[in-house]
Scaffold this motif. Structure first.
Motif, short mmCIF file in Angstrom:
data_model
loop_
_atom_site.label_atom_id
_atom_site.label_comp_id
_atom_site.label_asym_id
_atom_site.label_seq_id
_atom_site.Cartn_x
_atom_site.Cartn_y
_atom_site.Cartn_z
N GLY A 185 10.54 1.53 -6.36
CA GLY A 185 11.21 0.25 -6.62
C GLY A 185 11.72 -0.39 -5.35
N SER A 186 12.32 0.40 -4.49
CA SER A 186 12.87 -0.15 -3.25
C SER A 186 11.78 -0.66 -2.32
N VAL A 187 10.70 0.09 -2.19
CA VAL A 187 9.62 -0.32 -1.30
C VAL A 187 8.89 -1.53 -1.88
N ALA A 188 8.72 -1.57 -3.19
CA ALA A 188 8.08 -2.73 -3.82
C ALA A 188 8.95 -3.97 -3.65
N ASN A 189 10.25 -3.81 -3.74
CA ASN A 189 11.17 -4.93 -3.53
C ASN A 189 11.07 -5.44 -2.08
N ALA A 190 11.03 -4.54 -1.14
CA ALA A 190 10.89 -4.93 0.27
C ALA A 190 9.56 -5.64 0.51
N SER A 191 8.50 -5.16 -0.14
CA SER A 191 7.19 -5.80 0.00
C SER A 191 7.22 -7.22 -0.54
N PHE B 4 0.83 -1.20 0.00
CA PHE B 4 0.00 0.00 0.00
C PHE B 4 0.86 1.26 0.00
N LEU B 5 1.98 1.23 0.72
CA LEU B 5 2.89 2.36 0.71
C LEU B 5 3.48 2.58 -0.68
N THR B 6 3.74 1.49 -1.40
CA THR B 6 4.24 1.60 -2.77
C THR B 6 3.25 2.36 -3.65
N PHE B 7 1.97 1.99 -3.57
CA PHE B 7 0.96 2.68 -4.37
C PHE B 7 0.82 4.15 -3.96
N GLN B 8 0.93 4.40 -2.66
CA GLN B 8 0.81 5.78 -2.19
C GLN B 8 2.01 6.62 -2.66
N LEU B 9 3.20 6.04 -2.61
CA LEU B 9 4.38 6.76 -3.09
C LEU B 9 4.28 7.07 -4.57
N ARG B 10 3.78 6.11 -5.34
CA ARG B 10 3.62 6.33 -6.78
C ARG B 10 2.59 7.44 -7.04
N ALA B 11 1.50 7.43 -6.28
CA ALA B 11 0.47 8.46 -6.47
C ALA B 11 0.97 9.84 -6.08
N ASP B 12 1.86 9.91 -5.09
CA ASP B 12 2.38 11.20 -4.63
C ASP B 12 3.58 11.68 -5.43
N GLY B 13 4.08 10.86 -6.34
CA GLY B 13 5.17 11.29 -7.21
C GLY B 13 6.56 10.96 -6.72
N TYR B 14 6.69 10.09 -5.75
CA TYR B 14 8.00 9.69 -5.25
C TYR B 14 8.49 8.43 -5.97
N GLU B 15 8.66 8.54 -7.28
CA GLU B 15 9.02 7.38 -8.10
C GLU B 15 10.38 6.79 -7.72
#
Length: 66
Positions: free
Chosen positions: A37-43, A22-33
């Motif tokens: 990748g790092s958060v998705a990898n950790a997930s 969920f944090l990955t999707f929120q980061l993408r929506a807020d523009g922290y591209e």
């Protein structure tokens, strides 16, 4: 010797993986591209670790033939 708490451990790891997803999707929506990748990898790593705990739990329940 008591059994390891495989159930709660795998559930906690899966919950952490879900929170990171969920944090990955929120980061993408807020523009922290740059962090997506790092958060998705950790997930993904948390989900994989949870799966390996379940496999270990299953194998620990089987009788040993040694």
């Amino acid at each position: 010797m008591t059994k390891a708490p495989f159930g709660p451990l795998s559930a906690a790891l899966a919950a952490l993986g879900t929170a990171l997803a969920f944090l990955t999707f929120q980061l993408r929506a807020d523009g922290y591209e740059q962090y997506v990748g790092s958060v998705a990898n950790a997930s993904g790593l948390m989900f994989f670790t949870s799966l390996m705990v379940v496999v270990t739990w299953f194998r620990a329940r089987q009788p040993h033939s040694d």
